[in-house]
Design a protein around this motif. Structure first.
Motif, short mmCIF file in Angstrom:
data_model
loop_
_atom_site.label_atom_id
_atom_site.label_comp_id
_atom_site.label_asym_id
_atom_site.label_seq_id
_atom_site.Cartn_x
_atom_site.Cartn_y
_atom_site.Cartn_z
N THR A 129 3.90 8.32 21.10
CA THR A 129 2.91 8.58 20.06
C THR A 129 2.80 7.34 19.20
O THR A 129 3.71 6.51 19.17
N GLU A 161 3.22 7.07 16.14
CA GLU A 161 4.34 7.07 15.19
C GLU A 161 5.61 6.53 15.85
O GLU A 161 6.36 5.76 15.26
N GLN A 162 5.86 6.94 17.11
CA GLN A 162 7.03 6.45 17.84
C GLN A 162 6.95 4.95 18.05
O GLN A 162 7.95 4.24 17.95
N VAL A 208 5.39 2.74 16.16
CA VAL A 208 5.63 2.06 14.88
C VAL A 208 7.12 2.02 14.58
O VAL A 208 7.67 0.99 14.20
N ILE A 209 7.80 3.15 14.76
CA ILE A 209 9.23 3.20 14.50
C ILE A 209 9.98 2.23 15.41
O ILE A 209 10.85 1.48 14.97
#
Length: 83
Positions: free
Chosen positions: A57, A59-60, A62-63
């Motif tokens: 995703t 978000e994943q 970016v992390i």
């Protein structure tokens, strides 16, 4: 195309010096054009193995990117520490 690692990998594939490429996610190797690389590999007898079929995703990603940047920065700062 400014990524030195990708350029080296392409040279290895084109010179038939790579038989397998193992990646966690296709988009970690190439943001765009993964299918083109697959075809080039196939033509030169090189297999691409993707460990994770599901895409990360946003978000994943970016992390993972932030973790990578943070770790890389720590490695550089320790490299130049005076002893």
């Amino acid at each position: 195309m400014k990524r030195k690692g990708l350029q080296k990998l392409l040279r290895m594939i084109l010179n038939n010096k790579a038989s397998k490429i193992i990646v966690a996610y296709p988009n970690r190797l190439l943001t765009f054009g993964f299918e083109i690389l697959e075809q080039v590999c196939k033509t030169h007898g090189c297999e691409i193995i993707v460990l994770e079929k599901e895409e990360e995703t946003p978000e994943q990603e970016v992390i993972e990117d932030l973790t990578s940047i943070s770790f890389s920065g720590k490695m550089r700062s320790h490299k130049y520490e005076k002893v």
